[in-house]
Design a protein around this motif. Structure first.
Motif, mmCIF file in Angstrom:
data_model
loop_
_atom_site.group_PDB
_atom_site.id
_atom_site.type_symbol
_atom_site.label_atom_id
_atom_site.label_comp_id
_atom_site.label_asym_id
_atom_site.label_seq_id
_atom_site.Cartn_x
_atom_site.Cartn_y
_atom_site.Cartn_z
ATOM 1 N N HIS A 1 0.259 -4.067 -6.089
ATOM 2 C CA HIS A 1 -0.815 -4.981 -5.686
ATOM 3 C C HIS A 1 -0.383 -5.819 -4.481
ATOM 4 C CE1 HIS A 1 -4.167 -7.749 -5.963
ATOM 5 N NE2 HIS A 1 -3.323 -8.766 -6.048
ATOM 6 N N VAL B 1 -5.198 6.292 -8.042
ATOM 7 C CA VAL B 1 -4.397 5.649 -9.097
ATOM 8 C C VAL B 1 -4.843 6.088 -10.494
ATOM 9 C CG1 VAL B 1 -3.754 3.447 -10.135
ATOM 10 C CG2 VAL B 1 -3.709 3.704 -7.647
ATOM 11 N N TRP C 1 1.492 4.192 -9.358
ATOM 12 C CA TRP C 1 1.658 3.150 -8.336
ATOM 13 C C TRP C 1 2.840 3.501 -7.444
ATOM 14 C CZ3 TRP C 1 1.413 2.052 -13.671
ATOM 15 C CH2 TRP C 1 0.136 1.678 -14.115
ATOM 16 N N THR D 1 -0.242 -3.376 -1.296
ATOM 17 C CA THR D 1 -1.480 -2.744 -0.834
ATOM 18 C C THR D 1 -2.702 -3.647 -0.915
ATOM 19 O OG1 THR D 1 -2.036 -1.862 -3.033
ATOM 20 C CG2 THR D 1 -0.586 -0.527 -1.635
ATOM 21 N N GLY D 2 -2.611 -4.699 -1.729
ATOM 22 C CA GLY D 2 -3.781 -5.544 -1.937
ATOM 23 C C GLY D 2 -4.818 -4.923 -2.848
ATOM 24 N N GLN D 3 -4.510 -3.778 -3.438
ATOM 25 C CA GLN D 3 -5.449 -3.090 -4.313
ATOM 26 C C GLN D 3 -5.208 -3.479 -5.769
ATOM 27 O OE1 GLN D 3 -5.469 1.184 -3.665
ATOM 28 N NE2 GLN D 3 -4.922 0.925 -1.509
ATOM 29 N N ASP D 4 -6.276 -3.433 -6.549
ATOM 30 C CA ASP D 4 -6.176 -3.677 -7.983
ATOM 31 C C ASP D 4 -5.440 -2.502 -8.634
ATOM 32 O OD1 ASP D 4 -6.489 -4.177 -10.670
ATOM 33 O OD2 ASP D 4 -8.648 -4.532 -10.569
ATOM 34 N N PRO D 5 -4.337 -2.745 -9.354
ATOM 35 C CA PRO D 5 -3.605 -1.631 -9.968
ATOM 36 C C PRO D 5 -4.331 -0.984 -11.152
ATOM 37 C CG PRO D 5 -2.594 -3.731 -10.544
ATOM 38 C CD PRO D 5 -3.644 -4.032 -9.525
ATOM 39 N N LEU D 6 -5.400 -1.607 -11.630
ATOM 40 C CA LEU D 6 -6.238 -1.022 -12.693
ATOM 41 C C LEU D 6 -5.406 -0.627 -13.912
ATOM 42 C CD1 LEU D 6 -8.377 1.321 -10.387
ATOM 43 C CD2 LEU D 6 -9.049 -0.914 -11.289
ATOM 44 N N HIS E 1 -10.337 8.836 -3.032
ATOM 45 C CA HIS E 1 -11.073 7.625 -3.387
ATOM 46 C C HIS E 1 -10.586 6.954 -4.674
ATOM 47 C CE1 HIS E 1 -14.063 8.265 -0.220
ATOM 48 N NE2 HIS E 1 -14.082 9.550 -0.569
ATOM 49 N N HIS E 2 -10.027 7.690 -5.606
ATOM 50 C CA HIS E 2 -9.575 7.114 -6.874
ATOM 51 C C HIS E 2 -8.212 7.697 -7.267
ATOM 52 C CE1 HIS E 2 -13.565 5.358 -7.446
ATOM 53 N NE2 HIS E 2 -14.075 6.544 -7.162
#
Length: 299
Positions: free
Chosen positions: A259, A84, A231, A262-267, A81-82
């Motif tokens: 990003h 990165v 990443w 994957t479209g995910q926030d790289p945080l 779930h987390h």
């Protein structure tokens, strides 16, 4: 060490090294020899216990077992779930560990520099290698245990990542979560066999060629940073033991590309904070415990 070994890419050997117990650990494992067997056959339990530094090993194994059993579910949940932020923390942890080892190599020569580069190249090749498929029953579990334990006692080479490469990580984590005693027992026997064989080689290298070996171990750590880079782009997928797709081969990418892919926030801000936290944790461990242990050993 137990918490580190659960995570693919992080080595329990790294924790042993920065806390200053690495030489003691190798010496204790190596002490399971013919002299130990002779003492046991004579029923000299106390002598055999002292010969292998049993109190040290018992405390260490109890800590590892407690960590593995208590953290297996948490680590599996964080990886799912987390991932990165978790990888960012371990990136800082391993980078700091590599710098600690680099500082311990005294008197750099061309040979030692070459050993450093060999370590980097070896860890890089392992990090970028595609996963295999070792699913052929309990014999595969035994081989996985034999190979993974060799990596677990090497700083920078993660036993859990070796299990990923062998396609056995899901099987072993599932056995730990479900308390599958047959799989756990066979894996433990394979690990014990690998540990007894490999620890002798590593102990000999550490005492015969200490500085080159240290340089190579440092290279392993630097090369393994590719594994824990937060990443990644997945090149090859495989099916895990739970039937869900798992990454079999990944390469590191920049946060912006991650990003896009994957479209995910790289945080990035959170990852920087967690990486710095990993750096600070290793500095604290080395400053408070590792330095004191090394001084006591050399003194």
């Amino acid at each position: 060490m137990g918490a580190a070994d659960i995570v693919p890419g992080v080595s329990g050997g790294t924790i042993a090294f920065i806390t200053g117990i690495y030489d003691t650990l190798l010496g204790s494992i190596r002490a399971f020899d013919l002299e130990c067997l002779r003492l046991l056959l004579r029923l000299d339990i106390r002598g055999a216990w002292a010969h292998v530094n049993g109190t040290f090993l018992l405390c260490l194994l109890a800590g590892i077992a407690t960590s593995v059993v208590s953290l297996a579910r948490l680590i599996a949940w964080l990886l799912e779930h987390h991932p990165v932020p978790l990888w960012a923390f371990f990136f800082g942890l391993i980078l700091a560990s590599a710098l600690v080892l680099l500082r311990q190599v005294r008197g750099w020569t061309a040979t030692r520099a070459a050993c450093l580069l060999v370590g980097v190249a070896t860890a890089t090749a392992i990090a970028l290698a595609p996963a295999l498929n070792l699913h052929f029953g309990l014999p595969g579990v035994f081989i996985a245990g034999f190979l993974a334990i060799c990596a677990m006692i090497l700083p920078g080479i993660s036993g859990s990542f070796i299990l990923v490469l062998l396609g056995m990580y899901g099987t072993i984590i599932g056995a730990l979560k479900g308390l599958d005693l047959a799989v756990i027992a066979v894996f433990a026997v394979g690990a014990a066999a690998g540990l007894l064989c490999f620890s002798r080689l590593l102990y000999w290298l550490m005492h015969r060629f200490h500085e080159p070996t240290m340089a190579m171990l440092t290279g392993f750590l630097f090369g393994s940073l590719l594994v824990v880079w937060p990443w990644k782009q997945v090149l090859v997928w495989t099916t895990g033991s739970d039937g869900h797709p798992r990454p079999a081969q990944q390469v590191p990418v920049l946060p912006g590309e991650f990003h896009t892919l994957t479209g995910q926030d790289p945080l990035v801000p959170l990852c920087v904070v967690l990486a710095l936290g990993g750096l600070a944790l290793v500095w604290l461990i080395d400053h408070r415990w590792g330095g004191a242990t090394r001084e006591a050993r050399t003194g």
